[in-house]
Write an enzyme that holds these catalytic residues in place. Structure first.
Site, PDB file in Angstrom:
ATOM      1  NE  ARG A 120      -3.892   0.555   0.207  1.00  0.00           N
ATOM      2  CZ  ARG A 120      -5.051   0.752  -0.414  1.00  0.00           C
ATOM      3  NH1 ARG A 120      -5.577  -0.186  -1.208  1.00  0.00           N
ATOM      4  NH2 ARG A 120      -5.696   1.874  -0.287  1.00  0.00           N
ATOM      5  CG  HIS A 160      -6.765  -3.823  -6.323  1.00  0.00           C
ATOM      6  ND1 HIS A 160      -7.791  -3.218  -5.645  1.00  0.00           N
ATOM      7  CD2 HIS A 160      -6.480  -4.973  -5.644  1.00  0.00           C
ATOM      8  CE1 HIS A 160      -8.120  -3.974  -4.603  1.00  0.00           C
ATOM      9  NE2 HIS A 160      -7.345  -5.041  -4.581  1.00  0.00           N
TER      10      HIS A 160
HETATM   11  P1  ADP Z   1      -8.009   1.682  -3.356  1.00  0.00           P
HETATM   12  O1  ADP Z   1      -7.890   1.129  -4.764  1.00  0.00           O
HETATM   13  O2  ADP Z   1      -6.953   2.707  -3.058  1.00  0.00           O
HETATM   14  O3  ADP Z   1      -8.101   0.612  -2.293  1.00  0.00           O
HETATM   15  P2  ADP Z   1     -10.906   2.004  -3.066  1.00  0.00           P
HETATM   16  O4  ADP Z   1     -10.935   0.574  -2.661  1.00  0.00           O
HETATM   17  O5  ADP Z   1     -11.571   2.990  -2.171  1.00  0.00           O
HETATM   18  O6  ADP Z   1      -9.403   2.502  -3.318  1.00  0.00           O
HETATM   19  O7  ADP Z   1     -11.569   2.191  -4.510  1.00  0.00           O
HETATM   20  C1  ADP Z   1     -11.365   1.247  -5.529  1.00  0.00           C
HETATM   21  C2  ADP Z   1     -11.079   1.961  -6.835  1.00  0.00           C
HETATM   22  O8  ADP Z   1     -12.237   2.703  -7.240  1.00  0.00           O
HETATM   23  C3  ADP Z   1      -9.967   3.008  -6.784  1.00  0.00           C
HETATM   24  O9  ADP Z   1      -8.685   2.452  -6.911  1.00  0.00           O
HETATM   25  C4  ADP Z   1     -10.329   3.916  -7.949  1.00  0.00           C
HETATM   26  O10 ADP Z   1      -9.927   3.348  -9.201  1.00  0.00           O
HETATM   27  C5  ADP Z   1     -11.860   3.901  -7.894  1.00  0.00           C
HETATM   28  N1  ADP Z   1     -12.395   5.012  -7.078  1.00  0.00           N
HETATM   29  C6  ADP Z   1     -12.438   5.075  -5.719  1.00  0.00           C
HETATM   30  N2  ADP Z   1     -13.041   6.196  -5.298  1.00  0.00           N
HETATM   31  C7  ADP Z   1     -13.402   6.854  -6.417  1.00  0.00           C
HETATM   32  C8  ADP Z   1     -14.085   8.088  -6.654  1.00  0.00           C
HETATM   33  N3  ADP Z   1     -14.513   8.830  -5.645  1.00  0.00           N
HETATM   34  N4  ADP Z   1     -14.294   8.478  -7.937  1.00  0.00           N
HETATM   35  C9  ADP Z   1     -13.887   7.706  -8.961  1.00  0.00           C
HETATM   36  N5  ADP Z   1     -13.243   6.526  -8.804  1.00  0.00           N
HETATM   37  C10 ADP Z   1     -12.995   6.105  -7.554  1.00  0.00           C
HETATM   38 MG    MG Z   2      -9.564  -0.821  -1.906  1.00  0.00          MG
END
Ligand code: ADP
Ligand code: MG
Length: 184
Positions: A120, A160
């Site tokens: 991360r 991811h």
């Molecule tokens: P991460 O990938 O950092 O764990 P999340 O699990 O919260 O983040 O979200 C999954 C994916 O969804 C993100 O990597 C991003 O591609 C997309 N995403 C998250 N929040 C948003 C948002 N507010 N607007 C557009 N895309 C988003």
């Molecule tokens: Mg996530």
């Protein structure tokens, strides 16, 4: 023991921009080990099942948009028709399915000491415009929720990575059979 496994995915923007090797080399450089790897062109159903569908997750995703909108003085109702984080999260999930199915993706299981947290950290903030330089997202993207949501798409952030050891176990089990993961 703190040896953990985590799931890393090179997303379609990373694959299409030729960043598969770059992502792998950053993981290997710190001493993490790739113990499983494959390329998949995922179906919409596979991606729908992969990302959570509970109100808490929708809310946390929606709040990323709301936080950025607040900082920039953008009215979420005018822009998206709602200021409910759960509703915004649902919208984002649909866009996420479009994004993650637009090309093949590369899935890997990454193993090492504190792998979940270390990966991360290497990956950086969800929002590339906020991600530190030196992180994968910070070095290869400047995307932000205001731009992405205006264009009715998910944030393009290259990779991811599982968020916790529990999430890692579920995500690895979702994509890999036990006999596809190697001990060496
Ligand atoms: P991460 O990938 O950092 O764990 P999340 O699990 O919260 O983040 O979200 C999954 C994916 O969804 C993100 O990597 C991003 O591609 C997309 N995403 C998250 N929040 C948003 C948002 N507010 N607007 C557009 N895309 C988003
Ligand atoms: Mg996530």
């Amino acid at each position: 023991m703190t040896i953990e496994r985590t799931l890393v995915i090179v997303k379609p923007d990373g694959v299409k921009r030729g960043l598969i090797g770059e992502v792998i080399s950053r993981l290997e450089r710190v001493g993490l080990k790739i113990v499983a790897i494959k390329m998949v062109w995922a179906s919409r159903e596979q991606i729908e099942g992969f990302y959570p569908s509970n109100p808490d997750w929708f809310k946390s995703v929606g709040n990323k948009t709301l936080g950025s909108y607040k900082e920039m003085g953008i009215d979420p109702k005018a822009e998206l028709g709602t200021d409910d984080p759960v509703e915004i999260g649902r919208l984002v999930k649909k866009w996420l399915v479009d994004y993650m199915t637009e090309s093949p993706i590369v899935l890997m299981v990454v193993e090492g000491n504190h792998a979940v947290e270390v990966v991360r950290k290497l990956v950086g903030s969800t929002l590339p415009y906020k991600a530190e330089p030196g992180t994968i997202r910070g070095d290869y993207s400047v995307d932000s929720p205001d731009l992405a949501n205006r264009e009715k798409r998910a944030i393009r952030n290259i990779v991811h990575a599982s968020d916790s050891p529990e999430e890692a176990r579920r995500e690895i089990g979702y994509w890999f059979r036990e006999n596809e993961i190697y001990e060496y």
